[in-house]
Design a protein around this motif. Structure first.
Motif, PDB file in Angstrom:
ATOM      1  N   ASP A  42      80.629 -42.040 -51.784  1.00 34.39           N
ATOM      2  CA  ASP A  42      81.353 -43.049 -52.555  1.00 34.39           C
ATOM      3  C   ASP A  42      81.889 -44.176 -51.675  1.00 34.39           C
ATOM      4  O   ASP A  42      82.169 -45.264 -52.161  1.00 34.39           O
ATOM      5  CB  ASP A  42      82.511 -42.409 -53.323  1.00 34.39           C
ATOM      6  CG  ASP A  42      82.043 -41.600 -54.515  1.00 34.39           C
ATOM      7  OD1 ASP A  42      80.961 -41.903 -55.065  1.00 34.39           O
ATOM      8  OD2 ASP A  42      82.769 -40.652 -54.905  1.00 34.39           O
ATOM      9  N   GLU A  43      82.011 -43.931 -50.368  1.00 32.93           N
ATOM     10  CA  GLU A  43      82.583 -44.912 -49.441  1.00 32.93           C
ATOM     11  C   GLU A  43      81.554 -45.893 -48.884  1.00 32.93           C
ATOM     12  O   GLU A  43      81.930 -46.911 -48.313  1.00 32.93           O
ATOM     13  CB  GLU A  43      83.261 -44.196 -48.272  1.00 32.93           C
ATOM     14  CG  GLU A  43      84.476 -43.387 -48.690  1.00 32.93           C
ATOM     15  CD  GLU A  43      85.008 -42.500 -47.577  1.00 32.93           C
ATOM     16  OE1 GLU A  43      84.383 -42.439 -46.489  1.00 32.93           O
ATOM     17  OE2 GLU A  43      86.032 -41.855 -47.797  1.00 32.93           O
ATOM     18  N   GLY A  44      80.274 -45.589 -48.958  1.00 38.13           N
ATOM     19  CA  GLY A  44      79.277 -46.478 -48.366  1.00 38.13           C
ATOM     20  C   GLY A  44      77.903 -46.206 -48.933  1.00 38.13           C
ATOM     21  O   GLY A  44      77.721 -45.303 -49.744  1.00 38.13           O
ATOM     22  N   SER A  45      76.930 -46.980 -48.493  1.00 37.25           N
ATOM     23  CA  SER A  45      75.562 -46.768 -48.983  1.00 37.25           C
ATOM     24  C   SER A  45      74.741 -46.068 -47.902  1.00 37.25           C
ATOM     25  O   SER A  45      74.888 -46.345 -46.708  1.00 37.25           O
ATOM     26  CB  SER A  45      74.916 -48.096 -49.382  1.00 37.25           C
ATOM     27  OG  SER A  45      74.648 -48.877 -48.247  1.00 37.25           O
ATOM     28  N   TYR A  46      73.887 -45.156 -48.339  1.00 37.74           N
ATOM     29  CA  TYR A  46      73.066 -44.356 -47.433  1.00 37.74           C
ATOM     30  C   TYR A  46      71.622 -44.373 -47.922  1.00 37.74           C
ATOM     31  O   TYR A  46      71.363 -44.464 -49.118  1.00 37.74           O
ATOM     32  CB  TYR A  46      73.579 -42.913 -47.374  1.00 37.74           C
ATOM     33  CG  TYR A  46      74.985 -42.818 -46.842  1.00 37.74           C
ATOM     34  CD1 TYR A  46      75.221 -42.734 -45.482  1.00 37.74           C
ATOM     35  CD2 TYR A  46      76.077 -42.828 -47.707  1.00 37.74           C
ATOM     36  CE1 TYR A  46      76.522 -42.669 -44.994  1.00 37.74           C
ATOM     37  CE2 TYR A  46      77.371 -42.762 -47.222  1.00 37.74           C
ATOM     38  CZ  TYR A  46      77.581 -42.679 -45.862  1.00 37.74           C
ATOM     39  OH  TYR A  46      78.861 -42.619 -45.381  1.00 37.74           O
ATOM     40  N   ARG A  70      74.675 -40.350 -59.333  1.00 39.62           N
ATOM     41  CA  ARG A  70      75.424 -41.547 -58.934  1.00 39.62           C
ATOM     42  C   ARG A  70      74.575 -42.554 -58.168  1.00 39.62           C
ATOM     43  O   ARG A  70      74.818 -43.755 -58.240  1.00 39.62           O
ATOM     44  CB  ARG A  70      76.620 -41.163 -58.060  1.00 39.62           C
ATOM     45  CG  ARG A  70      77.673 -40.377 -58.781  1.00 39.62           C
ATOM     46  CD  ARG A  70      78.805 -40.053 -57.849  1.00 39.62           C
ATOM     47  NE  ARG A  70      79.737 -39.126 -58.456  1.00 39.62           N
ATOM     48  CZ  ARG A  70      80.905 -38.807 -57.921  1.00 39.62           C
ATOM     49  NH1 ARG A  70      81.276 -39.329 -56.781  1.00 39.62           N
ATOM     50  NH2 ARG A  70      81.690 -37.956 -58.537  1.00 39.62           N
ATOM     51  N   PHE A  71      73.633 -42.041 -57.377  1.00 42.67           N
ATOM     52  CA  PHE A  71      72.822 -42.891 -56.494  1.00 42.67           C
ATOM     53  C   PHE A  71      71.350 -42.555 -56.659  1.00 42.67           C
ATOM     54  O   PHE A  71      70.726 -41.934 -55.796  1.00 42.67           O
ATOM     55  CB  PHE A  71      73.256 -42.691 -55.031  1.00 42.67           C
ATOM     56  CG  PHE A  71      74.739 -42.805 -54.826  1.00 42.67           C
ATOM     57  CD1 PHE A  71      75.349 -44.048 -54.737  1.00 42.67           C
ATOM     58  CD2 PHE A  71      75.535 -41.668 -54.761  1.00 42.67           C
ATOM     59  CE1 PHE A  71      76.724 -44.155 -54.570  1.00 42.67           C
ATOM     60  CE2 PHE A  71      76.905 -41.761 -54.574  1.00 42.67           C
ATOM     61  CZ  PHE A  71      77.500 -43.004 -54.500  1.00 42.67           C
ATOM     62  N   PRO A  72      70.754 -42.940 -57.784  1.00 42.47           N
ATOM     63  CA  PRO A  72      69.385 -42.528 -58.101  1.00 42.47           C
ATOM     64  C   PRO A  72      68.321 -43.016 -57.122  1.00 42.47           C
ATOM     65  O   PRO A  72      67.253 -42.400 -57.035  1.00 42.47           O
ATOM     66  CB  PRO A  72      69.152 -43.091 -59.504  1.00 42.47           C
ATOM     67  CG  PRO A  72      70.180 -44.151 -59.681  1.00 42.47           C
ATOM     68  CD  PRO A  72      71.337 -43.777 -58.819  1.00 42.47           C
ATOM     69  N   ASP A  73      68.572 -44.063 -56.371  1.00 43.57           N
ATOM     70  CA  ASP A  73      67.581 -44.574 -55.424  1.00 43.57           C
ATOM     71  C   ASP A  73      67.654 -43.904 -54.051  1.00 43.57           C
ATOM     72  O   ASP A  73      66.763 -44.107 -53.215  1.00 43.57           O
ATOM     73  CB  ASP A  73      67.722 -46.086 -55.258  1.00 43.57           C
ATOM     74  CG  ASP A  73      67.409 -46.837 -56.542  1.00 43.57           C
ATOM     75  OD1 ASP A  73      66.597 -46.328 -57.333  1.00 43.57           O
ATOM     76  OD2 ASP A  73      67.969 -47.926 -56.750  1.00 43.57           O
ATOM     77  N   MET A  74      68.700 -43.130 -53.788  1.00 42.71           N
ATOM     78  CA  MET A  74      68.859 -42.479 -52.496  1.00 42.71           C
ATOM     79  C   MET A  74      67.980 -41.232 -52.414  1.00 42.71           C
ATOM     80  O   MET A  74      67.915 -40.452 -53.364  1.00 42.71           O
ATOM     81  CB  MET A  74      70.332 -42.101 -52.276  1.00 42.71           C
ATOM     82  CG  MET A  74      70.591 -41.467 -50.924  1.00 42.71           C
ATOM     83  SD  MET A  74      72.329 -41.037 -50.700  1.00 42.71           S
ATOM     84  CE  MET A  74      72.572 -39.892 -52.043  1.00 42.71           C
ATOM     85  N   LYS A  75      67.338 -41.048 -51.276  1.00 45.03           N
ATOM     86  CA  LYS A  75      66.543 -39.844 -51.056  1.00 45.03           C
ATOM     87  C   LYS A  75      67.469 -38.694 -50.680  1.00 45.03           C
ATOM     88  O   LYS A  75      68.466 -38.881 -49.986  1.00 45.03           O
ATOM     89  CB  LYS A  75      65.520 -40.080 -49.961  1.00 45.03           C
ATOM     90  CG  LYS A  75      64.440 -41.056 -50.372  1.00 45.03           C
ATOM     91  CD  LYS A  75      63.488 -41.277 -49.224  1.00 45.03           C
ATOM     92  CE  LYS A  75      62.293 -42.081 -49.592  1.00 45.03           C
ATOM     93  NZ  LYS A  75      62.486 -43.388 -50.053  1.00 45.03           N
ATOM     94  N   ILE A  76      67.133 -37.487 -51.141  1.00 44.47           N
ATOM     95  CA  ILE A  76      67.947 -36.298 -50.867  1.00 44.47           C
ATOM     96  C   ILE A  76      67.041 -35.204 -50.348  1.00 44.47           C
ATOM     97  O   ILE A  76      65.998 -34.918 -50.919  1.00 44.47           O
ATOM     98  CB  ILE A  76      68.666 -35.826 -52.148  1.00 44.47           C
ATOM     99  CG1 ILE A  76      69.562 -36.921 -52.691  1.00 44.47           C
ATOM    100  CG2 ILE A  76      69.454 -34.542 -51.878  1.00 44.47           C
ATOM    101  CD1 ILE A  76      70.165 -36.641 -54.048  1.00 44.47           C
ATOM    102  N   LEU A  77      67.456 -34.608 -49.244  1.00 46.37           N
ATOM    103  CA  LEU A  77      66.700 -33.507 -48.657  1.00 46.37           C
ATOM    104  C   LEU A  77      67.659 -32.367 -48.376  1.00 46.37           C
ATOM    105  O   LEU A  77      68.696 -32.548 -47.801  1.00 46.37           O
ATOM    106  CB  LEU A  77      66.044 -33.967 -47.352  1.00 46.37           C
ATOM    107  CG  LEU A  77      65.219 -32.947 -46.605  1.00 46.37           C
ATOM    108  CD1 LEU A  77      63.998 -32.530 -47.421  1.00 46.37           C
ATOM    109  CD2 LEU A  77      64.782 -33.517 -45.281  1.00 46.37           C
TER     110      LEU A  77
END
Length: 77
Positions: A42-46, A70-77
């Motif tokens: 929530d504090e920054g973009s990753y 919340r961040f649909p474009d962020m990749k998650i691994l």
């Protein structure tokens, strides 16, 4: 390079992964559990969330669900 949030409750492993990624030119940020990881998001973009699964407070599965909502474009691994 990428901005990467590493969420891992085992400090030595978290620091090892962060160091390896920094040596490869990435900017790393760290969190010790899923709740702290969500606060950091929530504090920054990753570009990438790299997370352990079993963790105290909030596990990696719940963190991944909330982060992807919340961040649909962020990749998650």
């Amino acid at each position: 390079m990428a901005r990467i949030l590493i969420t891992e409750d085992e400090e030595s492993l978290r620091r090892f992964v962060a160091r390896a990624l920094r040596l490869d030119g990435h900017e790393t940020f760290e969190a010790g559990d899923g709740a702290e990881g969500l606060e950091r998001l929530d504090e920054g973009s990753y570009d990438l969330l790299l997370s352990d699964i079993p963790m105290p407070v909030m596990d990696g599965i719940e963190l991944a669900h909330q982060a992807s909502a919340r961040f649909p474009d962020m990749k998650i691994l």
